[in-house]
Design a protein around this motif. Sequence first.
Motif, PDB file in Angstrom:
ATOM      1  N   UNK A 697       0.684  -0.895  -0.077  1.00 52.99           N
ATOM      2  CA  UNK A 697      -0.020   0.103  -0.110  1.00 52.99           C
ATOM      3  C   UNK A 697       1.022   1.130   0.089  1.00 52.99           C
ATOM      4  N   UNK A 698       2.264   1.342   0.397  1.00 53.93           N
ATOM      5  CA  UNK A 698       2.826   2.535   0.554  1.00 53.93           C
ATOM      6  C   UNK A 698       3.442   2.664  -0.469  1.00 53.93           C
ATOM      7  N   UNK A 699       3.811   1.278  -1.001  1.00 54.09           N
ATOM      8  CA  UNK A 699       5.009   1.750  -2.421  1.00 54.09           C
ATOM      9  C   UNK A 699       3.422   2.219  -3.348  1.00 54.09           C
ATOM     10  N   UNK A 700       2.047   2.124  -3.434  1.00 53.03           N
ATOM     11  CA  UNK A 700       1.576   2.199  -4.551  1.00 53.03           C
ATOM     12  C   UNK A 700       1.255   4.040  -4.261  1.00 53.03           C
ATOM     13  N   UNK A 701       0.437   4.394  -3.004  1.00 49.03           N
ATOM     14  CA  UNK A 701       1.068   5.270  -2.541  1.00 49.03           C
ATOM     15  C   UNK A 701       1.677   6.940  -3.140  1.00 49.03           C
ATOM     16  N   UNK A 702       3.023   5.983  -2.875  1.00 47.84           N
ATOM     17  CA  UNK A 702       4.151   6.338  -2.791  1.00 47.84           C
ATOM     18  C   UNK A 702       4.242   7.189  -4.365  1.00 47.84           C
ATOM     19  N   UNK A 703       3.807   5.804  -5.072  1.00 50.51           N
ATOM     20  CA  UNK A 703       4.091   5.872  -6.443  1.00 50.51           C
ATOM     21  C   UNK A 703       3.102   6.683  -7.756  1.00 50.51           C
ATOM     22  N   UNK A 704       2.049   7.098  -6.430  1.00 51.14           N
ATOM     23  CA  UNK A 704       0.825   7.330  -7.442  1.00 51.14           C
ATOM     24  C   UNK A 704       1.303   9.165  -7.207  1.00 51.14           C
TER      25      UNK A 704
END
Length: 889
Positions: A697-704
Motif C-alpha cells: 500500500x505504501x509503494x502504491x501510494x508513493x508511486x501515485x
Amino acid sequence: MDDTLVNATPANTLQMIADSEMQAERMAQLYAALSHCNQAIVRCTGETELFQEICRIAVEFGKMKMAWIGMLDAAAGTVRTVAFHGMSAEYVESIQVELDYHSSFWRDPVSDVILQDSPVWCQDFQHDSYILPLKTRAAQYGCRRLAALPLHKGGAVAGVFTLYTDDAHAFDQAARDLLIEMACDVDYALDNIRCEQERRHMELAMRDSENCFRELFQKTPLPYHSLDIHGHILEVNEKWLCLLGYSRQEVIGRFFGEFVSNESLAHPAYEFPRFVSAGIITGATFEMLCKNGSQRLWTVHGQIARDDDGNFLRTHCIYTDVTERRKAEEQLHLAARVFEQSSEGFMVTNADNCIVMVNKAFSKITGYAADEVLGHKPSILSSGHHKPDFYRDMWDAIASAGYWHGEVLNRKKSGQLCLTWLSISRMLDSAGQHDQYIATFCDITGRRAVEEKVEWLTHFDTLTGLPNRTLLEDRCKLAISMAQRSKSSVALMMLDLDNFKHVNEALGYQIGDNLVSHVGRSLTTSLREQDTVSRIGGDDFVILLPNTGADGAAHLAEKLLNQIRQPHRLGGHDIGITASIGIAIYPDNGDDLDTLTRRAESAMYRAKHEGRNSSRFFSNSVQEQTFRKLQLENGLRRALEHDQFQLHYQPIVSLESGHIVGAEALLRWNSPELGAVAPSELIPIAEHNGLILPIGEWVLRTAAQQMKTWLDQECPIERMAVNLSPIQFRQPHLKEMILGILAETKLSAGHLELELTESAAMEDSKAAIAIVEELRGFGIRISIDDFGTGHSSLGHLKHFHADNLKIDRSFVRDIADGPKDKAIVWAIANLASNLGLKTVAEGVENQEQLDYLRELGCHEAQGYFFSRPVAADEFKHLFATLSPGAHSH
C-alpha cells in the motif's frame, strides 16, 4: 424595807452593801462565763476543744482559781482528767480518782458526784469530812472551796466539772443555779457532739459503703446499667462502656433502645413495660450495638428499686455477655452439622480402638449402617492388601506425632475395593491422657483415575498417544545426561509432512487427523525401544535418538521417508504423502532440546526448500540463513515504522519512438543495520509474515504521488507501473484501497498500470479475471509480468483482458546466441500480437538485444541499456537524455 437593813448598824449596812455589790459582781462574772460557755458550745466541734474552753472560761470569766474536767472510765473505775485551766500540769497529774462503789467512807467529792449523780458544794473543803489527798496542794493555790458538777451523755453520768475558788460566797444559791445551768448546757453540747459524731461516723460508714459499692459496681466483670422509668440511662459501669466502646458522656441520658440492634428493638418496647410492672426481668436477650458497628449478645437480669411508698426509683440491671458462648454454641452446632452432612466419612473410636460414632457419609462410602459397625474395630474395613508393616508404621506415626494421613485400600460391605484418603488424629482428654481417635476419609477411586488421566494428558498427545513436548524434554535431558557420561551422541529429527494442508482441504480435517495418527504409529514401529517419537503440533514430529550419530540418523531418515511414501489407506482413500526431515546432532549442534529443535527445524525447512521428500543435516550456513531471515523480519517491521523504504524508478521506453513512455516503481530498502537489502530477499519475507500488505500500500501510494507530481510538472510520461504481490491481489479490499489512493493523490486511473505475475494471474483464473475486469473498468491498465516463467493456461489467457505482456529477462538475456531463447521470445511476441496485447521486454542490456526485439515487433523495453532504476530526482533528467536513438548505460 428589809428588816435586816432596818435593824442594821451603819457598819453592818456598809458591809451588807459591799457584800451585795460583790455578789452582783460574782453573778455578772458567772453570767459572762455562762454566755461565753454558750458561745463556745456553738463554736466548738469536739469534746476536747469544748472541755478546754469551758475550763478556760470558768477561770477567766467566772473568776475561779482553777477548773478541770474529768471523764469517767467505767471499765477501769477511774476518772481521767481531760481538760484543765489555772493549775499546773504537775497538779493535774496528781489527781487520781478511783471509784469505790461499796464504801461509804473516805470518799472524795468527785466520787460522790459520779456515784450520786448530783453536785457537790464544798465551802471549806480543808475542814470538810471528805478525804481529799490534794487538799494541801489546793491550799497552795489559795483554793479552799470546791464545786463538782456531774456532766452527762445521753442522760448518764459521764464526767465531772470541778471548780476551785477562795471566795467564801462563790457558791451561794444563785451561783449554784448558774453553774448547774452551765453544766446542763455542757450536757446538751455533749449530746449534740455525740450525735454529730455518730452522724459523721454514719456518714463515713455510708461513704465507705458507697465507695465500696461503687468500686464493686465499677469493677464488676459484668456490665451494669440503671434506667429511669422512661428507659433512659442513669448510670453504667466501666464494663458496660468497655464492651460497647462508648464513653460515659455518650450514653448517660440516652434511651436504652438506641444501643439495641433493629432485630432486637422490639424487646425493649415489649420487655420494659413488663419489667416495670413485674419488678424483675430474667434471661431476656438483646443484640447490643457497639460503637464500631459490631454487635454483642447480652442477657439481662434486673430488678426495680422503689421507695418506702412503692414508687419507682430506678432499675438495676446486670448483663451477661454471651457473645462468645453463642459463637461457641453455633460452632458446636456447625461442627455437628459438618459431622453429619460432610461428604467425607467420619469415624470416632475409643481408647480401645472400638468404633463409637460414625456419620452418614461413612455409611454411604462403606455400605455399612451405623449399628453394624458400632463396637467393632476399624479392621472390619480391611481389604487385606496392606502388609502388617504398613499398619505398624501408621500407628507408630500416630503415637509419636499424634496424627497420620495417607492412602488406604479398604473393602466395602459389598466386597468392592475402595481407595480412600484417610486421616487419623489422636484426641487427648483434659488431663492430657489418650482418649479417642478421629478418622476422616474420602473415596478417591474416581479421583485417582482422573489424576492418572490428567497425568497422561500432561505428558502425551491426545490425538496420537505419542509423548508430547513435556515428556520429550524430560527424555531429552536424560539422553543428553547419559551421552555426556558416555561421550556419545544424540540425534534429534524434526519431521514435517509435505503439503499436508492439501489433505485437510481436499478430504477434511478428520481424514487429516487420522493420517497424522497413522504416520505417528508407523514411525513408532521403526524405532528402538529407547527412542522417542513425539508430536509437537499439527503435522510436526520430533524423533529423539539416544546414542545415535550422523550415520545412524541418516540411515533411519531414509528408512522413514520410504515408509511414509507408501500409500496410506484411510476413509476409503489411498493417500500418498511425503515428508521432509531436518537432523541436528548433540553435542555438535546444541546441548538442550530447544537448541537442537530449532536447528533441526532449520534443516527441515532447507529440505523443503530444496524439493521436499528428503532429509538434511543442520549446518552453519543453514543457521546463518535462519538468523539472516530473523534479522530481516525484525528489520522490516521497524523499516515501515521509521520510513526507511525508498522507491527507484526504471524507465519504460517505446522501441518505435525511443521516448520514455512509463516508469516501473521498484522498492529499495537500505537498512541502517543490514545495509542494502535486495528486493528478491525482501519480498518473500514480507509475503511470508504478512507485511507485504502495508508495504505494498505504501509503494502504491508513493508511486501515485510521484506520478502526479511529474504530470503536474508536465513531464512527457504516460503511465506508472507498480508490481502487485499475489497476496495483495487476493486481498478482499484491493479495489477500495486502489481507488482510495487514486482519489487521495488525484491521479487519473489511466496513468496507473498494475503488474501481476503470471502465476498470480492464473492461480484462481476465474477470480483473477473478475478482479482484472473490474479494475480495467475504472481505466486502470493491467500487465502480466514475468510471462513464460509460470504455468499459464492459454484457454484462460484468452479471457484475461490484460493490456501488456512482459517478457521475462531470463529469456531476453541469451537471445543473441541462444536459439531456444530466440524461439521463446519470438513465440511470446507472436502470441501477444495475436491476442492484441503489447509486449514489453525486460532486462535489455545491449544493442544487439534491442535490435532483435525491434525486429520481432516488440513494442517497449526496459533495462540497464536505457537506465538503471534511479531515484525520482534523477529520473527527471532522463527525459532529456533518452531521445530517439539516445540511451544511457
